[in-house]
Design a protein around this motif. Sequence first.
Motif, PDB file in Angstrom:
ATOM      1  N   HIS A   1     -53.169 -42.124  42.809  1.00 28.66           N
ATOM      2  CA  HIS A   1     -51.721 -42.223  42.591  1.00 28.66           C
ATOM      3  C   HIS A   1     -51.277 -41.105  41.653  1.00 28.66           C
ATOM      4  O   HIS A   1     -52.004 -40.753  40.735  1.00 28.66           O
ATOM      5  CB  HIS A   1     -51.365 -43.562  41.952  1.00 28.66           C
ATOM      6  CG  HIS A   1     -51.612 -44.734  42.850  1.00 28.66           C
ATOM      7  ND1 HIS A   1     -52.863 -45.284  43.037  1.00 28.66           N
ATOM      8  CD2 HIS A   1     -50.760 -45.473  43.608  1.00 28.66           C
ATOM      9  CE1 HIS A   1     -52.776 -46.306  43.877  1.00 28.66           C
ATOM     10  NE2 HIS A   1     -51.507 -46.454  44.245  1.00 28.66           N
TER      11      HIS A   1
ATOM     12  N   HIS B   1     -52.900 -50.811  50.159  1.00 24.07           N
ATOM     13  CA  HIS B   1     -53.924 -51.576  49.425  1.00 24.07           C
ATOM     14  C   HIS B   1     -54.097 -52.931  50.124  1.00 24.07           C
ATOM     15  O   HIS B   1     -53.269 -53.823  49.946  1.00 24.07           O
ATOM     16  CB  HIS B   1     -53.469 -51.862  47.994  1.00 24.07           C
ATOM     17  CG  HIS B   1     -53.113 -50.652  47.190  1.00 24.07           C
ATOM     18  ND1 HIS B   1     -53.916 -50.185  46.172  1.00 24.07           N
ATOM     19  CD2 HIS B   1     -52.031 -49.829  47.217  1.00 24.07           C
ATOM     20  CE1 HIS B   1     -53.344 -49.113  45.614  1.00 24.07           C
ATOM     21  NE2 HIS B   1     -52.198 -48.880  46.242  1.00 24.07           N
TER      22      HIS B   1
ATOM     23  N   HIS C   1     -47.105 -41.354  46.189  1.00 24.21           N
ATOM     24  CA  HIS C   1     -45.843 -41.266  45.446  1.00 24.21           C
ATOM     25  C   HIS C   1     -45.385 -39.840  45.146  1.00 24.21           C
ATOM     26  O   HIS C   1     -44.602 -39.286  45.877  1.00 24.21           O
ATOM     27  CB  HIS C   1     -45.878 -42.148  44.195  1.00 24.21           C
ATOM     28  CG  HIS C   1     -46.296 -43.555  44.517  1.00 24.21           C
ATOM     29  ND1 HIS C   1     -45.472 -44.421  45.185  1.00 24.21           N
ATOM     30  CD2 HIS C   1     -47.482 -44.213  44.339  1.00 24.21           C
ATOM     31  CE1 HIS C   1     -46.109 -45.574  45.384  1.00 24.21           C
ATOM     32  NE2 HIS C   1     -47.335 -45.467  44.890  1.00 24.21           N
TER      33      HIS C   1
ATOM     34  N   HIS D   1     -51.238 -44.723  52.920  1.00 24.38           N
ATOM     35  CA  HIS D   1     -51.604 -45.267  51.596  1.00 24.38           C
ATOM     36  C   HIS D   1     -51.262 -46.758  51.577  1.00 24.38           C
ATOM     37  O   HIS D   1     -50.088 -47.132  51.584  1.00 24.38           O
ATOM     38  CB  HIS D   1     -50.804 -44.499  50.531  1.00 24.38           C
ATOM     39  CG  HIS D   1     -50.987 -44.966  49.117  1.00 24.38           C
ATOM     40  ND1 HIS D   1     -51.410 -44.130  48.107  1.00 24.38           N
ATOM     41  CD2 HIS D   1     -50.766 -46.158  48.522  1.00 24.38           C
ATOM     42  CE1 HIS D   1     -51.452 -44.780  46.967  1.00 24.38           C
ATOM     43  NE2 HIS D   1     -51.058 -46.029  47.189  1.00 24.38           N
TER      44      HIS D   1
ATOM     45  N   ASP E   1     -47.782 -48.603  51.079  1.00 20.44           N
ATOM     46  CA  ASP E   1     -48.175 -48.998  49.725  1.00 20.44           C
ATOM     47  C   ASP E   1     -48.073 -50.508  49.508  1.00 20.44           C
ATOM     48  O   ASP E   1     -47.770 -50.960  48.401  1.00 20.44           O
ATOM     49  CB  ASP E   1     -47.371 -48.245  48.655  1.00 20.44           C
ATOM     50  CG  ASP E   1     -47.982 -48.396  47.258  1.00 20.44           C
ATOM     51  OD1 ASP E   1     -49.220 -48.537  47.177  1.00 20.44           O
ATOM     52  OD2 ASP E   1     -47.235 -48.393  46.262  1.00 20.44           O
TER      53      ASP E   1
HETATM   54 ZN    ZN Z   1     -50.630 -47.549  45.866  1.00 18.76          ZN
END
Ligand code: ZN
Length: 443
Positions: free
Chosen positions: A237, A84, A276, A82, A327
């Motif tokens: 998420h 971005h 998460h 995960h 993340d």
């Molecule tokens: Zn994220």
Amino acid sequence: MRGVYMITPEPFALRGQAAFLRRDPFLAAPGEALGWESDARLVVRHGRIEAFGPAAHTLLPAGVPETPLGHRVVLPGLIDCHVHYPQLGVMGAMGHSLLPWLERYTFPAERELADPTVVHALARHFVAELARNGTTTAAVYGSVHAHSADALFEAAQGSGLQLIAGKSLMDRNAPPGLPDDARGGCAETEALIGRWHGRGRFGCAVTVRFLGTSSPAQIEAAADLWRRHPGTWLQSHLAEDRDELALIARLFPDARDYTDAFDRFGLLGRRAVFGHGIHLSDRERARLAEAGAALAHCPTSNLFLGSGLFDAAAARAAGVAVGLASDVGAGTTLSMLATMGAAYQVARLRGALLSPAYLLWLATAGAARALDMTGRTGNLAAGLGADVVVLDPRATPLLALRSARARDAGELLRVLMTCGDDRAVHSVVAGGHVARVCMDSSG
Ligand code: ZN
Ligand code: GUN
């Protein structure tokens, strides 16, 4: 110059010490999960591991050049479940918890990706960083702009990296100029699936950013799209932060909890990967496990934003597949080695202990399972994709000092996971492509 290490184009073989996973450490007896070969041979051909095992029992095929790795250690290529990429430029933006962090830093930064020049430069940078960090597989969020996913796949062509990616679907609660619209966002995602899903090592994810930024109409359209394209992933998420939980409860008053809000739209299932999952009830964990959905544990992000401490033991006890993730940009590093160290620290703050085998699992075989890629990557075994990272335990003076005192393989891995980062990555092979080679003269 002494000891120049070169890896030639495939077929090729590596020879040296290697760590891998024999079993799921959560299910294995202590000491049974971590595999260690002090003199291994790994043969790479046609993008796959053709053979792996003790050098004494693993044939080196005629004409295949072999690179001796000396004191270095071969591991399965690392997996980031995960991340971005549009947020590389907001890493380290201090001072806020999740929701204000999104508003003040993240959304404005992502708006800049409307400019194709910015997108392409960032995508190239990101792909180079993955390789530099020994990450050979990643599940990536683009910005809301479809061209951000195109740019990422284009930048990764020829790299051998295995990528799952999508443009972020977000049609509400974002600053002007950023949101897409309910149907348009899904139509763009469907076009991306047509262009990239299943092309080489690329896969597409229907990327519902989070339930706070998608209208029910968009979530319904996303669920319909995901159903109509079996084999694609769903990423979002879940239960990251207390204020986010309150927002979702306000937006979806009929749902019994956050997980149920996804469930009602049909968004739980195999290949659904949720970042998460910190603030979950036992009921939610059980439901995620039943549905075959996975969690991406993002320890540096959770510490940076102060979101909470993920309960890895509870997730695994409930049977939920868990993989490790950076993340970035809430996460503070793209290094999955450093992320393993942070996962250890988060567990300590919960009073728990994670073994080196379990940490390695989270970033390799466990992550592959979370992404439903067991059998494709995540370990050292014949038939898997040739995704390999070679670490140098002497990469820095401090690492050299500390690793010289390691009494066994487990301790060496502990040192690499505690003090190691991108500097410890010597070479990277992704899908048989040599993504990074450091030549040196240290012998
Ligand atoms: Zn994220
Ligand atoms: N929740 C919704 N969007 C994001 C994001 O970009 N980063 C993190 N950490 N949480 C999110």
